[in-house]
Design an enzyme around this catalytic site. Structure first.
Site, PDB file in Angstrom:
ATOM      1  N   HIS A   1     -11.889  -6.004   8.379  1.00  0.00           N
ATOM      2  CA  HIS A   1     -12.628  -5.789   7.132  1.00  0.00           C
ATOM      3  C   HIS A   1     -13.868  -4.963   7.434  1.00  0.00           C
ATOM      4  O   HIS A   1     -14.908  -5.134   6.813  1.00  0.00           O
ATOM      5  CB  HIS A   1     -13.018  -7.113   6.470  1.00  0.00           C
ATOM      6  CG  HIS A   1     -11.854  -7.925   6.014  1.00  0.00           C
ATOM      7  ND1 HIS A   1     -11.173  -8.770   6.842  1.00  0.00           N
ATOM      8  CD2 HIS A   1     -11.220  -7.998   4.810  1.00  0.00           C
ATOM      9  CE1 HIS A   1     -10.178  -9.348   6.168  1.00  0.00           C
ATOM     10  NE2 HIS A   1     -10.192  -8.888   4.946  1.00  0.00           N
TER      11      HIS A   1
ATOM     12  N   GLU B   1       0.821  -1.210   0.000  1.00  0.00           N
ATOM     13  CA  GLU B   1       0.000   0.000   0.000  1.00  0.00           C
ATOM     14  C   GLU B   1       0.853   1.257   0.000  1.00  0.00           C
ATOM     15  O   GLU B   1       0.513   2.248  -0.643  1.00  0.00           O
ATOM     16  CB  GLU B   1      -0.952  -0.007   1.192  1.00  0.00           C
ATOM     17  CG  GLU B   1      -2.039  -1.083   1.122  1.00  0.00           C
ATOM     18  CD  GLU B   1      -1.541  -2.489   1.443  1.00  0.00           C
ATOM     19  OE1 GLU B   1      -0.422  -2.620   1.982  1.00  0.00           O
ATOM     20  OE2 GLU B   1      -2.276  -3.452   1.137  1.00  0.00           O
TER      21      GLU B   1
HETATM   22  C1  TPP Z   1      -2.009  -4.945   4.335  1.00  0.00           C
HETATM   23  C2  TPP Z   1      -2.960  -5.803   3.574  1.00  0.00           C
HETATM   24  N1  TPP Z   1      -3.259  -5.487   2.306  1.00  0.00           N
HETATM   25  C3  TPP Z   1      -4.156  -6.225   1.619  1.00  0.00           C
HETATM   26  C4  TPP Z   1      -4.771  -7.303   2.186  1.00  0.00           C
HETATM   27  C5  TPP Z   1      -5.803  -8.101   1.415  1.00  0.00           C
HETATM   28  N2  TPP Z   1      -5.277  -9.420   1.068  1.00  0.00           N
HETATM   29  C6  TPP Z   1      -5.531 -10.491   1.849  1.00  0.00           C
HETATM   30  S1  TPP Z   1      -4.751 -11.857   1.321  1.00  0.00           S
HETATM   31  C7  TPP Z   1      -4.067 -11.060   0.016  1.00  0.00           C
HETATM   32  C8  TPP Z   1      -3.126 -11.797  -0.899  1.00  0.00           C
HETATM   33  C9  TPP Z   1      -1.960 -12.409  -0.186  1.00  0.00           C
HETATM   34  O1  TPP Z   1      -1.147 -13.156  -1.042  1.00  0.00           O
HETATM   35  P1  TPP Z   1       0.128 -13.953  -0.554  1.00  0.00           P
HETATM   36  O2  TPP Z   1       0.884 -13.164   0.450  1.00  0.00           O
HETATM   37  O3  TPP Z   1       0.879 -14.382  -1.752  1.00  0.00           O
HETATM   38  O4  TPP Z   1      -0.425 -15.208   0.239  1.00  0.00           O
HETATM   39  P2  TPP Z   1      -1.422 -16.363  -0.253  1.00  0.00           P
HETATM   40  O5  TPP Z   1      -2.806 -15.844  -0.075  1.00  0.00           O
HETATM   41  O6  TPP Z   1      -1.092 -16.662  -1.661  1.00  0.00           O
HETATM   42  O7  TPP Z   1      -1.202 -17.516   0.651  1.00  0.00           O
HETATM   43  C10 TPP Z   1      -4.484  -9.723  -0.009  1.00  0.00           C
HETATM   44  C11 TPP Z   1      -4.116  -8.753  -1.042  1.00  0.00           C
HETATM   45  C12 TPP Z   1      -4.428  -7.585   3.525  1.00  0.00           C
HETATM   46  N3  TPP Z   1      -4.983  -8.619   4.186  1.00  0.00           N
HETATM   47  N4  TPP Z   1      -3.531  -6.831   4.194  1.00  0.00           N
END
Ligand code: TPP
Lengths: 325, 394
Positions: free
Chosen positions: A130, A60
């Site tokens: 959320h 972000e």
């Molecule tokens: C600071 C923040 N930004 C955005 C999100 C929304 N979000 C939740 S999971 C996710 C993707 C995460 O991907 P990754 O780290 O590759 O882990 P995976 O889900 O593939 O296990 C996002 C964008 C969040 N939880 N926290």
């Protein structure tokens, strides 16, 4: 006119903004091909290409820093933060950079073309991370405009105005209403003014003031009060900064009472700012203390969400209390 | 001063660039999909008892995910995140540690908690946000945590646990504990500022932390080639001066080997280490997601052939440590147990209304007590509108 839900209205506004202005860009986490986790940017990459609508890495502070740079350069960045709960890694870029770019440089540089869109608010069983409504943190920062629409018509007109406004704007989208709120929206271009509240319902006994998704709750409370013969005037603040003191003060001088309702915790929320200003503007017209019906001073819970929120029954009780004071 | 190191650099008089991809990073593989071990592979420490425990945890994981995704579809819980295809990273990680080691996970590491013995009831109580949930029903499903099992409660904001893990491990070191911290995160979360902060803090302050990246190819809809262009997450370890290893994350023996080594290294050298486990998220990101909007069935099918659980089963069969009868019995029993546990958990009451205001601070301050009292008065006036709590307010 077309029937649109709030997401479609936002998508439509983004489409208009990108069509009229080649330097308008939409980006954020999952915003590109997929069209965002809520699908607000659906179809935009197909239409305007990967260079103008794209996924960013998951950072972000990077998204807003990048957007600040683009805006300073003269482009029109429309950045999405996936949930308002996740805006805080970008807090420094927004509070110390976006908000102060113009002032610190004597307007040698500014990021007035920046718009940040972010879904906010509760009522979706989202728990702590959320559900938050972080508008007050940003309201405490001079240099930012803050806008919150309550329905599709408002969303389109206010978003277009925000994108075209020459100040950085944080545009908070009530995600609970993304699909639930459906209404008539003109297909053509139009704008609604920033900094202007809207009187949604005329009334004589008490003024009810809110913004975003909370207005739906306030309207429900006003219906209950109407059955008791209480006439409520309802105002949608629409812009949290700058906020329309005049419309609110005029209404309170007429009704003599004010209730402000917000989703966020009560302490140091924007409702407190409104209460302070209105008691000084309208002191001699007030017939009861200004009421604030807000979230409790706790993180946003999950299992006890129903108990926690400023629901229509709590507002209804406060209306009666104020009128019988 | 650190700049001393440049004195040892070879000197050139024309620009000699180092290409972003010039550092080759090998990938550790021990177990083939058919259950055979690669020639010359260095096996982790493992015997039949340990292997069986690991395999049972993997099976539990698979069944729990299957059943809970179904329970979410039936509307019994609001949300779920499966780890289909990545189970070896979390189960294998926990299996390579000691129980006193701290686990700081992202959210898709229920396997580590299963291995540590978090009970089925505990899983269910959290997902049903009932009054027996250790987290008091405050967080969305799958945000588990257990002080007893040294598993830090999950926090949704991504990447925040990474610098925290460095600090936790530093504290363990200063207090002379025979314990390290493992920190899990996705390749998406590794883009956050906190990732960079955490690695550098750990490196500069010599924290005995194991950074464990689950590189599963996607962050929701964003494929990893739109997340970074460098040589994965491992290359960053090199940049921060941290010992780095890339492994096949679907190879339970490689995970175990890597974590066993990492634990010893972190403890002995008092230094961080980073492991990048290559895997693939076979399922949806969460029950709120539909991957058909951003990837093809063919792509998914390709990775289905690398199932880490089947790979371990093949190995167990080859070792004669496991047979098909045991397999059938185990899965049947697990399915029954999970179903039964769902039925129990969904009948347990929600937390009492008082739980709204506790734990905001160590004690409930006056203003919160007042807010709670006002709420109770209100609920008593409209009991039918607050069915979970009204009946229990005195
Ligand atoms: C600071 C923040 N930004 C955005 C999100 C929304 N979000 C939740 S999971 C996710 C993707 C995460 O991907 P990754 O780290 O590759 O882990 P995976 O889900 O593939 O296990 C996002 C964008 C969040 N939880 N926290």
């Amino acid at each position: 006119m077309a029937q649109m839900n709030l997401l479609q209205a936002i998508n439509n506004a983004l489409d208009i903004a990108m069509a009229e202005n080649d330097s308008a860009l939409c980006f954020g986490e999952d915003v590109g091909h997929f069209g965002g986790v809520f699908r607000a940017t659906s179809g935009l990459q197909e239409k305007y290409g990967k260079a103008r609508c794209f996924n960013t890495p998951l950072v972000e502070q990077g998204i807003i820093g990048f957007a600040n740079g683009l805006a300073a350069q003269g482009s029109t960045p429309i950045a999405e933060i996936q949930f308002a709960d996740y805006i805080f890694p970008a807090f420094d870029q927004i509070v110390n950079e976006s908000a102060k770019f113009r002032y610190r440089s004597g307007n040698e540089f500014n990021v007035g073309k920046l718009t940040i869109r972010t879904p906010y608010g509760g009522g979706i069983a989202g728990g702590l991370y959320h559900s938050q409504s972080p508008e007050a943190y940003f309201a405490h920062t001079p240099g930012l405009k803050l806008v919150v629409p309550r329905n599709p018509y408002q969303a389109k007109g206010l978003l277009l105005a925000s994108i075209r406004d020459d100040n950085p704007v944080v545009f908070f989208e009530p995600k609970r209403l993304y699909r639930a709120s459906v209404g008539e929206v003109p297909e053509e271009d139009y704008q609604l003014p920033l900094g202007k509240a809207e009187v949604m319902q005329q009334g004589s006994d008490i003024t009810l003031l809110a913004w975003g998704a909370q207005l739906e709750i306030v309207e429900k409370a006003a219906e209950l009060a109407a059955k008791d013969g209480i006439s409520c005037e309802i105002i949608d603040l629409r812009s949290i900064l700058p906020w329309d003191v005049e419309t609110v003060a005029n209404s309170v001088m007429k009704t003599g009472r004010l209730l402000v309702s917000q989703e966020a915790p009560i302490t140091a929320g924007f409702a407190s700012e409104i209460a302070a200003t209105i008691q000084s503007e309208c002191f001699l017209h007030l017939e009861s203390p200004i009421a604030r019906i807000c979230g409790m001073d706790t993180p946003y819970p999950l299992a006890l969400e129903k108990e926690y929120v400023a629901d229509h029954l709590k507002i209804y009780e406060a209306i009666k209390h104020s009128v019988n004071y | 001063m650190n700049t001393e190191i440049y004195k040892e650099s070879p000197v050139v008089h024309q620009p000699a660039f180092i290409d972003g991809h010039s550092v080759e990073i090998p990938i550790l593989k021990i177990l083939k999909q058919d259950g055979n071990v690669y020639d010359g592979a260095d096996l982790p420490e493992i015997d039949q008892t340990h292997a069986t425990k690991i395999y049972k945890a993997l099976a539990f994981h698979r069944v729990l995910d299957e059943r809970m995704v179904a329970a979410q579809r039936q509307g019994r819980i609001s949300f779920y995140m499966a780890a289909l295809g990545e189970e070896a990273t979390s189960v294998g990680g926990a299996a390579g540690l000691e129980s006193q080691d701290m686990i700081m996970a992202q959210y898709r590491e229920q396997g580590a908690l299963i291995y540590r013995g978090f009970s089925l009831e505990n899983f269910m109580n959290q997902m049903f946000s009932n009054e027996k949930d250790l987290g008091k029903g405050r967080q969305m499903p799958i945000h588990y945590g257990s002080n007893e099992l040294n598993y830090m409660t999950i926090s949704s904001p991504l990447g925040t646990q990474i610098p925290q893990a460095a600090g936790y491990a530093y504290g363990q070191k200063l207090q002379g504990k025979d314990a390290v911290t493992i920190c899990y995160f996705g390749e998406g979360a590794a883009s956050e500022g906190d990732f960079h902060a955490g690695l550098n803090m750990a490196a500069v302050h010599n924290a005995p932390v194991i950074f464990f990246c689950r590189n599963n190819g996607y962050a929701i809809s964003t494929p990893s080639d739109e997340q970074y262009v460098g040589n994965g997450i491992a290359a960053r370890g090199v940049g921060y001066g941290i010992k780095t290893l890339r492994i096949d994350g679907n190879d339970i023996l490689a995970v175990l080997k890597a974590v066993q080594f990492a634990r010893q290294y972190a403890l002995k050298e008092n230094k961080p280490i980073i492991i990048e486990a290559m895997s693939y998220r076979l399922g949806a990101h969460s029950t709120s997601d539909d991957p058909s909007g951003y990837r093809t069935r063919e792509e998914e099918a390709k990775y289905q052939a690398h199932d880490p659980i089947l790979r371990m089963k093949n190995w167990m069969l080859a070792q004669k440590w496991w047979d098909e009868t045991q397999e059938t019995e185990l899965f049947e029993k697990l399915r029954e147990q999970v179903l039964a546990a769902v039925k129990v958990a969904e009948k347990i009451d929600k937390p009492p209304v008082e739980d709204l205001v506790t734990d905001v601070y160590d004690q409930v301050p006056a203003h919160l007590q007042q807010q709670l009292d006002a709420l109770k008065t209100h609920i008593k006036k409209y009991p039918q509108s607050y069915p979970f709590t009204a009946g229990r307010i005195k």
